[in-house]
Design an enzyme around this catalytic site. Structure first.
Site, PDB file in Angstrom:
ATOM      1  N   ARG A   1      62.942  37.506  49.445  1.00 51.30           N
ATOM      2  CA  ARG A   1      62.925  38.118  50.769  1.00 51.30           C
ATOM      3  C   ARG A   1      63.846  37.320  51.690  1.00 51.30           C
ATOM      4  O   ARG A   1      63.863  36.092  51.655  1.00 51.30           O
ATOM      5  CB  ARG A   1      61.501  38.134  51.353  1.00 51.30           C
ATOM      6  CG  ARG A   1      60.601  39.232  50.794  1.00 51.30           C
ATOM      7  CD  ARG A   1      61.088  40.617  51.205  1.00 51.30           C
ATOM      8  NE  ARG A   1      60.225  41.697  50.740  1.00 51.30           N
ATOM      9  CZ  ARG A   1      60.355  42.323  49.591  1.00 51.30           C
ATOM     10  NH1 ARG A   1      61.321  41.957  48.750  1.00 51.30           N
ATOM     11  NH2 ARG A   1      59.558  43.317  49.267  1.00 51.30           N
TER      12      ARG A   1
ATOM     13  N   GLU B   1      67.478  44.448  57.368  1.00 47.18           N
ATOM     14  CA  GLU B   1      68.080  45.344  56.371  1.00 47.18           C
ATOM     15  C   GLU B   1      68.070  46.773  56.905  1.00 47.18           C
ATOM     16  O   GLU B   1      67.087  47.203  57.501  1.00 47.18           O
ATOM     17  CB  GLU B   1      67.294  45.258  55.053  1.00 47.18           C
ATOM     18  CG  GLU B   1      67.379  43.886  54.400  1.00 47.18           C
ATOM     19  CD  GLU B   1      66.608  43.792  53.091  1.00 47.18           C
ATOM     20  OE1 GLU B   1      65.965  44.804  52.691  1.00 47.18           O
ATOM     21  OE2 GLU B   1      66.647  42.726  52.466  1.00 47.18           O
TER      22      GLU B   1
ATOM     23  N   HIS C   1      69.811  44.731  48.429  1.00 45.56           N
ATOM     24  CA  HIS C   1      68.384  44.766  48.061  1.00 45.56           C
ATOM     25  C   HIS C   1      68.159  45.739  46.896  1.00 45.56           C
ATOM     26  O   HIS C   1      67.339  46.660  46.956  1.00 45.56           O
ATOM     27  CB  HIS C   1      67.515  45.154  49.252  1.00 45.56           C
ATOM     28  CG  HIS C   1      66.082  44.729  49.094  1.00 45.56           C
ATOM     29  ND1 HIS C   1      65.257  44.463  50.158  1.00 45.56           N
ATOM     30  CD2 HIS C   1      65.333  44.496  47.989  1.00 45.56           C
ATOM     31  CE1 HIS C   1      64.052  44.102  49.722  1.00 45.56           C
ATOM     32  NE2 HIS C   1      64.083  44.122  48.405  1.00 45.56           N
TER      33      HIS C   1
END
Length: 304
Positions: free
Chosen positions: A230, A259, A278
């Protein structure tokens, strides 16, 4: 009992349709990964279960979802999108997470980012496409030390891959663990000795900002930093400064504090960073595991 997959992308929607059984509880697929949180109450009207991939569920929105009693979050990082304890206490909503579905996929991405950083491949690729014959000295990983910060299923897979190319594997975990061919050491020693540091921690209140400016400074000069866990685990401003100074030689990042990563973020302009959107867990195998587990959660909830 009705379930709604609120933010299915094209790939996960297709997997869900394929894995649904004729005798499953009603399961609606809303194929819009860009749905806004404020649209959830209308979408979830009459539904007791929400399956969520990446959409935030603030408490105010959850309170407006009158019949909602369960959230099945697709992964382990629910805290990046909602407050599970507050939802339970204030709204009577139980948040379920899914572990282990993409351990191999995420570890392979971390491994790939490590190689890209070690060889400087993205920088050379960009330069050659721009007409420059850029040659960089590389890091030979065989015989080097990798330090795994946090040790669950993904880190165990990363350890297997790294051992396979002759790397020495150190690890630190918040609770004692043991694993074949992995040496568990204090965090200070791991940071000081590792040529590569790879993060594998869950994001919690305790781990937010875990890799602080002080801990970055404590890492071995010229370290390679990999993060597929993360973004909020790292003090990004401190990382940017460490990359600019060369203390961190290269970084491979799949996750970020915000994000999608803003186009004007300092990380975007640094040549010594490999950026991935991601996507570490995005493989067909992991998607099947993920959606299969989510449907199993829905079946168990519906069965009482």
């Amino acid at each position: 009992m009705r379930a709604v997959f609120v933010d299915a992308n094209e790939t996960l929607a297709a997997v869900a349709r394929r894995l649904l059984r004729p005798d499953d509880p009603p399961f609606a697929i809303h194929a819009d990964p860009g749905i806004a949180p404020q649209d959830l109450p209308g979408l979830l009207s009459g539904a007791e279960i929400a399956v969520i991939d990446h959409t935030a569920l603030p408490r105010a929105v959850a309170r407006a979802c009158g019949g909602l009693r369960h959230v099945v979050f697709l992964g382990t990082g629910a805290r990046s999108y909602m407050d599970p304890e507050a939802l339970a206490a204030e709204c009577g909503i139980t948040v379920h997470t899914i572990k282990g579905y993409g351990d191999t996929a995420v570890a392979e991405c971390a491994f790939a980012l490590m190689w890209a950083a070690a060889r400087g491949l993205p920088e050379m690729d960009r330069a050659m496409r721009a007409g420059t014959w850029l040659r960089r000295e590389a890091v030979q990983l065989t015989g080097k030390t990798v330090g795994l910060v946090g040790f669950g299923g993904i880190a165990a897979e990363m350890a297997r891959l790294c051992r396979g190319i002759g790397m020495r594997v150190l690890a630190w975990n918040r609770t004692p663990k043991a694993h074949p061919d992995v040496t568990f050491v204090p965090l200070e020693r791991l940071l000081a000795e590792s040529d590569v540091v790879s993060l594998h921690l869950l994001l919690t209140d305790e781990t937010r900002g875990f890799l602080s400016a002080a801990r970055i400074a404590a890492m071995k000069p010229g370290v390679l930093l990999i993060n597929t866990a993360r973004g909020a685990l790292i003090d990004e401003a401190a990382l940017v400064e460490a990359l600019r100074s060369g203390h961190v030689a290269q970084a491979g990042l799949d996750v970020f504090t915000v994000e999608p990563l803003p186009a004007d973020h300092p990380l975007v302009s640094l040549p010594t960073v490999t950026l991935s959107a991601h996507s570490a867990f995005r493989t067909p195998e992991a998607s099947d595991n993920l959606i299969g587990a989510a449907l199993d959660h829905c079946r168990r909830i519906a069965a009482g």
